[in-house]
Design an enzyme around this catalytic site. Structure first.
Site, PDB file in Angstrom:
ATOM      1  N   LYS A 212      53.324  33.371  49.175  1.00  0.00           N
ATOM      2  CA  LYS A 212      54.762  33.451  49.450  1.00  0.00           C
ATOM      3  C   LYS A 212      54.965  32.811  50.825  1.00  0.00           C
ATOM      4  CE  LYS A 212      58.820  34.981  50.695  1.00  0.00           C
ATOM      5  NZ  LYS A 212      59.149  33.855  51.582  1.00  0.00           N
ATOM      6  N   GLY A 265      53.698  37.935  60.242  1.00  0.00           N
ATOM      7  CA  GLY A 265      55.155  37.868  60.368  1.00  0.00           C
ATOM      8  C   GLY A 265      55.603  39.009  61.260  1.00  0.00           C
ATOM      9  N   SER A 266      56.839  39.414  61.103  1.00  0.00           N
ATOM     10  CA  SER A 266      57.355  40.440  62.015  1.00  0.00           C
ATOM     11  C   SER A 266      56.843  41.826  61.637  1.00  0.00           C
ATOM     12  CB  SER A 266      58.880  40.421  61.990  1.00  0.00           C
ATOM     13  OG  SER A 266      59.316  40.696  60.682  1.00  0.00           O
ATOM     14  N   GLU A 293      49.051  40.640  60.796  1.00  0.00           N
ATOM     15  CA  GLU A 293      49.230  40.299  62.218  1.00  0.00           C
ATOM     16  C   GLU A 293      50.717  40.148  62.441  1.00  0.00           C
ATOM     17  OE1 GLU A 293      47.044  40.659  64.374  1.00  0.00           O
ATOM     18  OE2 GLU A 293      45.349  40.878  63.017  1.00  0.00           O
ATOM     19  N   CYS A 327      53.651  33.877  68.464  1.00  0.00           N
ATOM     20  CA  CYS A 327      53.577  35.335  68.544  1.00  0.00           C
ATOM     21  C   CYS A 327      52.985  35.749  69.875  1.00  0.00           C
ATOM     22  CB  CYS A 327      52.727  35.879  67.403  1.00  0.00           C
ATOM     23  SG  CYS A 327      51.182  35.001  67.270  1.00  0.00           S
ATOM     24  N   GLU A 425      60.980  42.103  70.958  1.00  0.00           N
ATOM     25  CA  GLU A 425      60.566  40.723  70.700  1.00  0.00           C
ATOM     26  C   GLU A 425      61.813  39.887  70.399  1.00  0.00           C
ATOM     27  OE1 GLU A 425      58.518  39.669  67.016  1.00  0.00           O
ATOM     28  OE2 GLU A 425      57.082  38.503  68.177  1.00  0.00           O
TER      29      GLU A 425
END
Ligand code: NAD
Length: 541
Positions: A212, A265-266, A293, A327, A425
């Protein structure tokens, strides 16, 4: 049948090319940028090796020139996600039983194809689709991506050779089986290398995946699928299903065959995926491995003994390269009052020198942020800081989305150490600084350790090496990647295994044997050479 006992040594890192004007790589890249800029391609799903078109279309645009459409892509619906699960399960047995050296050689071929013939193709698509300048594209979609592929082959080689002792009369071995089911690889927009690795690390260990991709990195990700196929990755081993995360997640996470999620991703998306797995836990055939992560609020801690010029440079590069969308980007800094004026002047000077704009002009150091939602979010935070009595925008602060999603490199001075942008963030070119009284360094360290929920990257600047060590100890759990006298970005595969804990993820260190171990389920096999025939203990005989 090839019966050699083979090991793959650790590779050298892929050299970063210079792209000097007139160099062969520059000529090839410029030509490819021009070619891709003139195209609007159609991107299908790729399931079981077949192109699938659903007619439910999305657009791929250039973030720095959002009217320019690079591609349209077909989105997967529930039916296609189920098709992808079926294809991954069908390919699972044969791929898992393919000799691991053959799998390794396919990965190495993919690396060589990207290092050579397709370097310009992948880099140009990453530049145009994800708004990276040529240096940022080269270190991501060429070098890091290639390093992940080559290093994982060497790490797999080490893992397979890890075997237990055998006692007299018995032979023991450990078999490293792929997980029993499919892996859902959910990938972020910001690193093409990570998108590749979230699939190819499990694939190296004999697994099959549903990929995805992020809707804002589909162009480079699609070209990668084609390279994987040319390298020899069989149909059904990686199934490419762009589309809405919630639709794909819903079907994939409800499948009894889900064996693992490889996510970057977040944090909020990962929390959601983890919760769904928890809700479905008794439906699965096996406990799914969850490797994620996630976000960061990465820091620079400046000790009073630091070199102010080096701090200014690290803060500038760490916070503003790739428009702060790494990141690991520096997004908060703790600076002693005695050094602040010098550090601020150093950053101001660099921000004046820097140019911002599209990726075709190689002089542009800062490019656009990824999309409108991200732009609006960052612009809102900057506006909030401008209006707040607890903060002051001391550098930059300009935002303009008429042509592309451009945010000026921005520095916010926070009077309150818990000011919003010190904690949350933002994922843009914004650095927030808290200036502490030199004598209150212990308090500043405590703030650095406890202010944000994340624990991804961080660095200390100090010329006093013993002081640097104390800071390193005080911030032991604040970062999974810690730097001394360097910016907190730029980890290299094989040199600094990457990942963080706390709200930053499961810290399974991408590009390391630790990560690969998550994609195998071991079987210990004991063979007794001469089977005993008496049940009596020795003393009974
Ligand atoms: P994101 O969370 O918005 O999206 C990541 C992926 O999840 C995308 O493919 C998205 O479509 C998908 N997704 C979203 N909702 C979903 C759902 N319900 N089910 C299934 N999939 C879903 O993150 P992003 O904006 O692409 O990337 C930026 C984030 O990634 C930042 O927080 C950054 O810190 C983090 N990141 C972390 C690392 C690391 O190594 N720690 C590396 C790169 C990026």
């Amino acid at each position: 049948m090839n019966n050699s006992v083979f090991t793959y040594p650790l590779p050298a890192n892929e050299p970063v090319k210079s792209y000097l004007p007139g160099s062969p790589e520059r000529i090839a890249l410029d030509k490819e940028l021009e070619r891709q800029s003139k195209l609007t391609i159609e991107i299908p799903l790729i399931i079981g090796g077949k192109n699938i078109k659903t007619g439910n279309l999305g657009k791929v645009v250039e973030p720095h020139n959002h009217k320019h459409v690079l591609a349209t892509y077909h989105k997967a619906g529930e039916k296609e996600v189920q098709m992808a699960i079926n294809a991954a399960m069908k390919a699972h047995k044969e791929w898992g039983e393919t000799p691991w050296t053959v799998r390794a050689n396919i990965l190495l071929k993919a690396a060589d194809l990207i290092a050579g013939k397709y370097r310009a193709l992948i880099n140009a698509s990453c530049m145009l689709g994800q708004s990276k300048n040529m240096f940022q594209a080269e270190i991501d979609s060429a070098c890091e991506l290639i390093d992940f592929l080559r290093y994982n082959v060497a790490y797999a080689s080490e893992i397979y050779s890890m075997q237990p002792k055998s006692a007299p009369g018995q032979i023991n071995s450990v078999e490293y089986r792929p997980l029993e089911g499919f892996i859902l690889a959910v990938t972020p927009f910001n690193f093409t290398s990570i998108a590749s690795n979230l699939n190819m690390a499990p694939v190296m260990m004999g697994n099959t995946t549903l990929w995805k991709p992020s809707s804002t990195s589909i162009l480079s990700n699609y070209y990668l699928m084609k390279v994987f196929a040319e390298a020899g990755v069989p149909a059904g081993v990686v199934n490419f299903i762009p589309g809405q995360g919630s639709v794909i997640g819903k079907v994939a996470l409800a499948s009894p065959d889900l064996a693992g999620i490889h996510f970057t991703g977040s944090s909020s998306t990962f929390y959601g995926l983890w919760k769904s797995v928890g809700m479905n836990i008794d439906k699965y055939k096996t406990f799914p491995r969850l490797v994620g992560e996630t976000g960061g609020k990465d820091f620079i801690f400046v000790h009073p003994s630091a070199d102010a010029e080096a701090v200014a440079n690290a803060a500038f590069c760490g916070a503003f390269e790739f428009a702060g969308q790494k990141c690991s980007a520096a997004s908060r800094m703790y600076c002693p009052k005695s050094l602040w004026d010098k550090v601020l002047k150093g950053m101001e000077k660099r921000c004046k020198e820097v140019k911002m704009g599209g990726v075709m002009d190689p002089q542009n150091f800062v490019n656009a942020v990824i999309d409108e939602a991200s732009f609006d979010n960052i612009a809102k935070a900057i506006e909030y800081a401008k209006k707040s009595k607890d903060a002051q925008v001391v550098i930059g602060g300009g935002c303009d989305k008429k042509v592309g999603y451009f945010i000026e490199p921005t520095v916010i001075l926070a009077k309150d150490p818990h000011f919003k942008t010190m904690e949350e963030e933002l994922f843009g070119p914004v650095l927030t600084v808290y200036v502490y009284e030199d004598k209150n360094i212990e308090k500043a360290l405590e703030l650095c350790n406890t202010t944000s929920p994340y624990g991804l990257t961080g660095s200390v600047f100090a010329q006093d090496r013993l002081a640097a060590e104390k800071v390193c100890d005080a911030l032991r759990y604040s970062a999974g990647n810690f730097y001394i006298n360097d910016k907190p970005t730029g980890a290299v595969v094989g040199l600094q295994p990457f990942g963080g804990s706390r709200a930053s993820g499961t810290n399974d260190k991408a590009g390391s044997a630790f990560n690969l171990m998550r994609w195998v389920t071991t079987r210990a096999i004991k063979e007794t050479l001469v089977s005993p025939t008496s049940w009596k203990y020795i003393y009974m005989k």
